[in-house]
Motif scaffolding. Structure first.
Motif, mmCIF file in Angstrom:
data_model
loop_
_atom_site.group_PDB
_atom_site.id
_atom_site.type_symbol
_atom_site.label_atom_id
_atom_site.label_comp_id
_atom_site.label_asym_id
_atom_site.label_seq_id
_atom_site.Cartn_x
_atom_site.Cartn_y
_atom_site.Cartn_z
ATOM 1 N N THR A 109 -5.144 -11.426 21.008
ATOM 2 C CA THR A 109 -5.020 -12.511 22.467
ATOM 3 C C THR A 109 -6.811 -12.313 23.304
ATOM 4 O O THR A 109 -7.103 -13.497 24.980
ATOM 5 C CB THR A 109 -3.683 -13.398 22.762
ATOM 6 N N ARG A 110 -6.837 -11.130 22.856
ATOM 7 C CA ARG A 110 -8.108 -10.615 24.103
ATOM 8 C C ARG A 110 -9.434 -10.717 23.717
ATOM 9 O O ARG A 110 -9.205 -10.888 21.958
ATOM 10 C CB ARG A 110 -8.546 -8.679 24.421
ATOM 11 N N ARG A 111 -10.896 -11.500 24.230
ATOM 12 C CA ARG A 111 -11.568 -11.759 23.670
ATOM 13 C C ARG A 111 -12.508 -10.267 24.223
ATOM 14 O O ARG A 111 -12.123 -10.492 25.216
ATOM 15 C CB ARG A 111 -11.748 -12.801 24.333
ATOM 16 N N LEU A 112 -13.368 -10.042 23.260
ATOM 17 C CA LEU A 112 -13.693 -8.530 24.033
ATOM 18 C C LEU A 112 -15.228 -9.212 23.255
ATOM 19 O O LEU A 112 -15.579 -9.894 22.311
ATOM 20 C CB LEU A 112 -13.494 -7.303 23.446
ATOM 21 N N THR B 111 -16.836 -1.788 23.405
ATOM 22 C CA THR B 111 -16.617 -3.537 24.074
ATOM 23 C C THR B 111 -16.742 -2.932 25.006
ATOM 24 O O THR B 111 -16.236 -2.223 25.348
ATOM 25 C CB THR B 111 -15.257 -3.400 23.058
ATOM 26 N N TYR C 103 -17.047 -16.595 30.947
ATOM 27 C CA TYR C 103 -15.874 -17.041 30.020
ATOM 28 C C TYR C 103 -17.054 -19.086 29.600
ATOM 29 O O TYR C 103 -17.036 -18.414 27.986
ATOM 30 C CB TYR C 103 -15.264 -17.722 30.996
ATOM 31 N N THR D 104 -18.858 -12.533 20.785
ATOM 32 C CA THR D 104 -17.257 -12.029 20.850
ATOM 33 C C THR D 104 -16.538 -11.469 19.317
ATOM 34 O O THR D 104 -16.700 -11.697 18.529
ATOM 35 C CB THR D 104 -16.418 -13.385 21.484
ATOM 36 N N THR E 269 -14.736 -6.275 28.141
ATOM 37 C CA THR E 269 -14.368 -7.392 28.504
ATOM 38 C C THR E 269 -15.245 -8.214 29.267
ATOM 39 O O THR E 269 -15.824 -7.879 29.604
ATOM 40 C CB THR E 269 -13.221 -6.478 29.428
ATOM 41 N N THR F 86 -12.375 -11.942 18.801
ATOM 42 C CA THR F 86 -11.018 -11.559 19.211
ATOM 43 C C THR F 86 -9.989 -10.754 18.974
ATOM 44 O O THR F 86 -10.203 -10.360 17.447
ATOM 45 C CB THR F 86 -10.633 -12.917 18.900
#
Length: 71
Positions: A46-49, A13, A31, A41, A15, A43
């Motif tokens: 709380t991170r979106r990869l 993945t 974004y 994407t 960022t 999730t």
């Protein structure tokens, strides 16, 4: 000492900032893309990869669509 060849590990993945660099676009545009339907994407908490393979497939689809529009 072990003579096995060491293979570097490649993450699966990216960022949002990393994906922006790969695509050569701004972080804010990345974004926006990450929030769009159909963008690959994932999730995690709380991170979106962004899936590396998914990003490559998404780019192929976008390229095919752009080429079809020219015909």
């Amino acid at each position: 000492m072990d003579n096995a060849m060491v293979v570097p590990l490649q993450r699966l993945t990216l960022t949002i900032p990393e994906a922006a660099k790969v695509l050569g676009i701004s972080k804010s545009k990345m974004y926006d893309l990450a929030r769009s339907d159909g963008f690959p994407t994932i999730t995690v908490g709380t991170r979106r990869l962004i899936s590396r393979k998914g990003l490559e497939r998404w780019m192929e689809i976008q390229t095919e669509r752009a080429m079809a529009a020219l015909m």
